[in-house]
Design an enzyme around this catalytic site. Structure first.
Site, short mmCIF file in Angstrom:
data_model
loop_
_atom_site.label_atom_id
_atom_site.label_comp_id
_atom_site.label_asym_id
_atom_site.label_seq_id
_atom_site.Cartn_x
_atom_site.Cartn_y
_atom_site.Cartn_z
N GLU A 41 0.82 -1.02 0.16
CA GLU A 41 0.12 0.07 -0.06
C GLU A 41 0.79 1.20 0.01
O GLU A 41 2.13 1.19 0.38
CB GLU A 41 -0.96 0.17 1.00
CG GLU A 41 -2.04 -0.90 1.06
CD GLU A 41 -2.98 -0.99 2.27
OE1 GLU A 41 -2.96 -0.07 3.16
OE2 GLU A 41 -3.94 -2.07 2.36
N ARG B 117 -0.96 8.91 1.79
CA ARG B 117 -2.30 9.40 1.56
C ARG B 117 -2.39 11.07 1.55
O ARG B 117 -3.03 11.36 0.80
CB ARG B 117 -3.28 8.81 2.68
CG ARG B 117 -3.27 7.25 2.52
CD ARG B 117 -4.32 6.76 3.73
NE ARG B 117 -4.37 5.59 3.39
CZ ARG B 117 -5.25 4.82 4.15
NH1 ARG B 117 -5.72 5.12 5.48
NH2 ARG B 117 -5.38 3.34 4.06
#
Length: 537
Positions: A116, A291
């Site tokens: 991720e 993010r």
């Protein structure tokens, strides 16, 4: 009135892990879990991606996971806390596997480790795209085996009981604020009751409902954070609200359906309305940047092109592998007419996770005696200015375990948690209040709050927007407190009070932070301050 040895507020991964451990350690003591809806309706349930942990020690290492976490946190992580979580995490994952949680494996029988954003190695254990739900299932099945655990559903915590309720003056400067239990609104009997507890753990989850668009369930209203603040406990770094870059774009639908970061880890590409893959213009890691960077990039593209979303392109990915790994995402998209193998998925950022919260130490202790906090409501120092993907479930397990260890040490050391005479704790005073005559006063105020936070305190901020937000929150606060004082307690008024408090803490933290760091980006202060500090309120 009820009395219990251990009180757990919240039934997500942090609360259940702690409850299981203290129940097993002290079979003769009572453990009470209270949750405001169903037992499994928690932020844990909606965690899709997975849980990060160093599993493949040949290709990965603690040092690499630590470094990835520190980089994502943009200089504000507490290194000693990061080391604790990373090094103790794999053992906690093994425990939940022993509880019965199943993670996906390869054909050879090894765990299938995902990648991720922000991670330098494949280290994410997952159960398809419903990892949190699987972990929640395993924990609840274990909880049911312990006769000394009682779980009460549909019970709303109104306030933490401290010396304040005995008429003592309690301020931020008070050094011995002590938790004796809570007042709760039993939604089945519609009465407010006292629960007296020797030791209390707050595992009440996040506050995504402060925003108009969020991946969080309706119950994520920041109640625990607001309660601790009202009790004069310490809250920190609330300005760092993580917006998940890729929530499914469905106008008017709340909560937003999450498109896990693991889709980009498997090769999904973000594209703008012209079909251009734009992430390479913003970061060398492209679609696998942390993010905060991806969310700001998407926000920038949306503003530049005048659109309300971008696209996640999965058309080039292996269909069989996609359906196996992301069955719920595939079915959800299909249900609204999107074939992910033929069409791109419309996505936009949505409020997702609070990196700040109730200030805790390395043993999950808050600034209030006999009160611990773990999970999203706590600020441990792990995430710093931005959470690394899939570190949250890991953190919850590590600190609920540490809270259990510390509480065990107290009790085995013949320490008796401070307790007032239970009979002396006053009943809840509802004198002079009436049923709310117009619920519109509450529901409209919540909509106003969410609009204020989304428009003024979102991904990109300015000093003017923050001042406007604070002025409008002040008015909402005054109106709501007047309503609270004159009407009977209800979940709706309590949640509104919590959200206004959380909104205030986010804005105040953002005003104090005269820099741009991690999830807090203020165009009036675009650089980073040389003075690294936590904003404690």
């Amino acid at each position: 009135m009820q009395q219990t040895d251990f009180l757990v507020i919240g039934s997500g991964i942090a609360g259940l892990t702690y409850a299981l451990k203290v129940a097993k350690q002290f079979p003769d003591k009572k453990v009470l879990i209270i949750t405001k809806t169903q037992a499994d309706e928690t932020n844990t349930k909606y965690a899709q991606g997975g849980v990060a942990g160093v599993w493949d020690e040949v290709n990965d290492s603690y040092d690499k996971h630590i470094e990835d976490t520190l980089i994502a946190g943009d200089g504000l992580c507490k290194r000693d806390i990061v080391e604790i979580v990373v090094k103790e995490g794999p053992q906690r994952i093994k425990e939940i596997i022993n509880y019965g949680a199943e993670f996906d494996k390869t054909e050879s029988g090894e765990y299938a480790l995902g990648m991720e954003g922000g991670h330098s190695k494949h280290r994410i254990l997952h159960h398809k795209d419903v990892t949190g739900q699987e972990m929640e299932r395993a924990l609840l099945s274990q909880v049911r085996l312990h006769k000394n655990i009682k779980l009460i559903k549909h019970c709303f915590v109104v306030d933490i009981i401290t010396q304040h309720h005995f008429g003592y003056l309690v301020t931020k400067a008070t050094t011995d604020i002590t938790c004796y239990g809570v007042y709760v609104l039993n939604l089945e009997t519609n009465t407010i009751q006292k629960i007296i507890a020797g030791i209390t753990l707050l595992a009440s989850g996040g506050c995504g409902q402060a925003y108009r668009t969020t991946t969080n369930p309706k119950i994520a209203t920041g109640d625990g954070i607001a309660m601790v603040y009202r009790a004069k406990g310490r809250i920190e770094n609330m300005e760092f609200i993580q917006f998940h870059p890729t929530a499914l774009y469905e106008p008017g639908v709340s909560p937003s359906f999450l498109i896990t970061e693991a889709v980009r880890g498997d090769g999904g590409i973000l594209r703008n309305k012209d079909g251009e893959g734009f992430m390479e213009r913003y970061d060398s890691r492209k679609d696998l940047a942390p993010r905060d960077i991806v969310a700001r990039a998407i926000d920038s593209e949306m503003k530049r092109t005048g659109t309300e979303h971008v696209y996640l392109d999965c058309r080039h990915m292996n269909e069989e592998k996609f359906i196996h790994h992301f069955p719920n995402i595939y079915e959800k998209c299909k249900s609204i007419g999107i074939d992910v193998m033929q069409q791109m998925i419309p996505v936009a950022p949505a409020a997702h996770y609070s990196c700040g919260g109730i200030k805790t130490d390395e043993w999950a202790r808050t600034s209030i005696i006999n009160l611990y906090a773990a999970g999203e409501c706590a600020s441990t120092g792990l995430h710093g200015a931005n959470r690394l993907a899939s570190n949250s479930l890991l953190e919850a397990m590590v600190f609920s375990h540490r809270a259990y260890l510390h509480a065990t040490g107290l009790l085995q050391g013949n320490h008796t948690p401070a307790a007032m005479n239970a009979a002396a704790i006053p009943d809840w005073d509802a004198q002079g209040t009436t049923d709310p005559r117009e619920m519109i006063l509450i529901t409209q105020s919540q909509k106003e709050l969410q609009q204020i936070m989304s428009d003024y305190v979102g991904i990109v901020r300015t000093d003017v927007r923050l001042r406007r937000a604070m002025k409008r929150l002040d008015l909402l606060y005054e109106e709501t407190e007047q309503l609270y004082a004159s009407t009977k307690v209800s979940p709706q008024i309590c949640e509104l009070r919590s959200l206004i408090t959380v909104g205030y803490l986010i804005v105040k933290g953002a005003q104090f932070r005269k820099e741009s760091r991690g999830l807090h980006f203020n165009t009036d202060h675009p650089g980073k301050s040389a003075l690294l500090q936590d904003i404690v309120l």
